[in-house]
Enzyme design. Structure first.
Site, PDB file in Angstrom:
ATOM      1  N   THR A  11      58.424-146.756 -46.558  1.00 18.79           N
ATOM      2  CA  THR A  11      58.436-147.684 -45.501  1.00 18.79           C
ATOM      3  C   THR A  11      57.109-148.187 -45.098  1.00 18.79           C
ATOM      4  OG1 THR A  11      59.501-148.871 -43.305  1.00 18.79           O
ATOM      5  CG2 THR A  11      58.844-146.209 -43.469  1.00 18.79           C
ATOM      6  N   MET A  14      56.013-148.589 -38.817  1.00 22.44           N
ATOM      7  CA  MET A  14      55.407-147.402 -38.278  1.00 22.44           C
ATOM      8  C   MET A  14      56.458-146.828 -37.159  1.00 22.44           C
ATOM      9  SD  MET A  14      52.903-147.024 -39.974  1.00 22.44           S
ATOM     10  CE  MET A  14      52.221-145.596 -38.978  1.00 22.44           C
ATOM     11  N   ASP A  73      67.945-146.700 -45.507  1.00 23.93           N
ATOM     12  CA  ASP A  73      68.053-148.069 -45.628  1.00 23.93           C
ATOM     13  C   ASP A  73      69.157-147.827 -44.257  1.00 23.93           C
ATOM     14  OD1 ASP A  73      67.961-150.843 -46.097  1.00 23.93           O
ATOM     15  OD2 ASP A  73      70.060-150.683 -46.779  1.00 23.93           O
ATOM     16  N   SER A  74      68.731-148.498 -43.375  1.00 22.16           N
ATOM     17  CA  SER A  74      69.363-148.496 -41.967  1.00 22.16           C
ATOM     18  C   SER A  74      69.725-149.792 -41.370  1.00 22.16           C
ATOM     19  CB  SER A  74      68.880-147.501 -41.252  1.00 22.16           C
ATOM     20  OG  SER A  74      67.616-148.021 -40.967  1.00 22.16           O
ATOM     21  N   ASP A 161      67.058-151.366 -30.800  1.00 22.08           N
ATOM     22  CA  ASP A 161      67.160-150.380 -29.832  1.00 22.08           C
ATOM     23  C   ASP A 161      67.200-150.866 -28.533  1.00 22.08           C
ATOM     24  OD1 ASP A 161      66.887-148.615 -31.709  1.00 22.08           O
ATOM     25  OD2 ASP A 161      65.052-147.728 -31.113  1.00 22.08           O
ATOM     26  N   ARG A 187      69.313-141.894 -37.700  1.00 19.67           N
ATOM     27  CA  ARG A 187      68.443-141.229 -38.586  1.00 19.67           C
ATOM     28  C   ARG A 187      68.149-139.655 -38.435  1.00 19.67           C
ATOM     29  NH1 ARG A 187      65.089-144.942 -37.611  1.00 19.67           N
ATOM     30  NH2 ARG A 187      65.776-146.177 -39.155  1.00 19.67           N
TER      31      ARG A 187
END
Length: 205
Positions: A11, A14, A73-74, A161, A187
């Site tokens: 990814t 960051m 992958d989320s 979030d 995660r």
């Protein structure tokens, strides 16, 4: 053996890189990201499930880099939106990727939906691919249950979030500290499963 102590996180996000680094800091393991390999292009996510996309990215990049690669992958699954945004979470509002635009679209589509009907979950599929062709990818997943708030709260985290309410803490995900988030996040849970499955030499134990 030195490269066995290194893993590439597939990814350029960051926020994700920081989460992986924090969760792996107790291991003798160097975490790199695609920022360390500017010549490598991100793999197009053409899978129909989180697991398919994670394996696709991990396997392709592992072969390109000749390295151990972790790909995730989320995304966000909202029951009242029939599972959307799902695998399209990062691009829910279209290209280019824009967290704020994605949040706005979710809030707009949930307009006038009562809080108790705004149940949602974060879902994460993690795949680890190895450069040796005889090793199959390791795949795990994790979830975090919650509800979608009516407006943003908090300054931490990334993605959705700020609008994801965690009942356990009675806070938005973006109001949690890194330690709090890692303890309950999709995660974090997937990574803890991964620790049990990946070979001992990978963790350097």
């Amino acid at each position: 053996m030195e490269n066995m102590k290194q893993v590439v996180v597939a990814t350029k996000n960051m926020g994700k890189v920081r989460e992986f680094a924090e969760l792996f800091e107790r291991f003798d393991l160097e975490v790199k990201s695609l920022h360390d390999f500017p010549h490598i292009e991100e793999v197009e996510e053409t899978g129909e499930t989180f697991e398919e996309n994670a394996i696709l990215k991990a396997d392709s990049l592992s072969r390109q880099l000749n390295a151990i690669v972790i790909a995730d992958d989320s995304g966000l699954i909202v029951d009242a939106l029939n599972g959307k945004p799902g695998v399209y979470s990062a691009r829910f509002a279209g290209e280019p990727k824009d967290d704020q635009a994605n949040i706005d679209k979710v809030l707009q589509e949930l307009n006038e939906v009562a809080f108790e009907k705004r149940k949602a979950r974060f879902y994460c599929a993690l795949a680890v691919a190895f450069p040796e062709g005889d090793k199959k990818p390791v795949i795990v997943n994790g979830t975090c249950e919650g509800f979608i708030l009516e407006q943003r709260r908090g300054e931490n985290g990334f993605g959705y979030d700020p609008i994801f309410y965690v009942e356990e803490y009675k806070k938005a995900m973006a109001e949690l500290s890194s330690d709090e988030k890692n303890a309950i996040s999709h995660r974090g849970r997937a990574l803890r499963k991964l620790e049990e499955k990946i070979p001992e030499w990978f963790l350097g134990e």
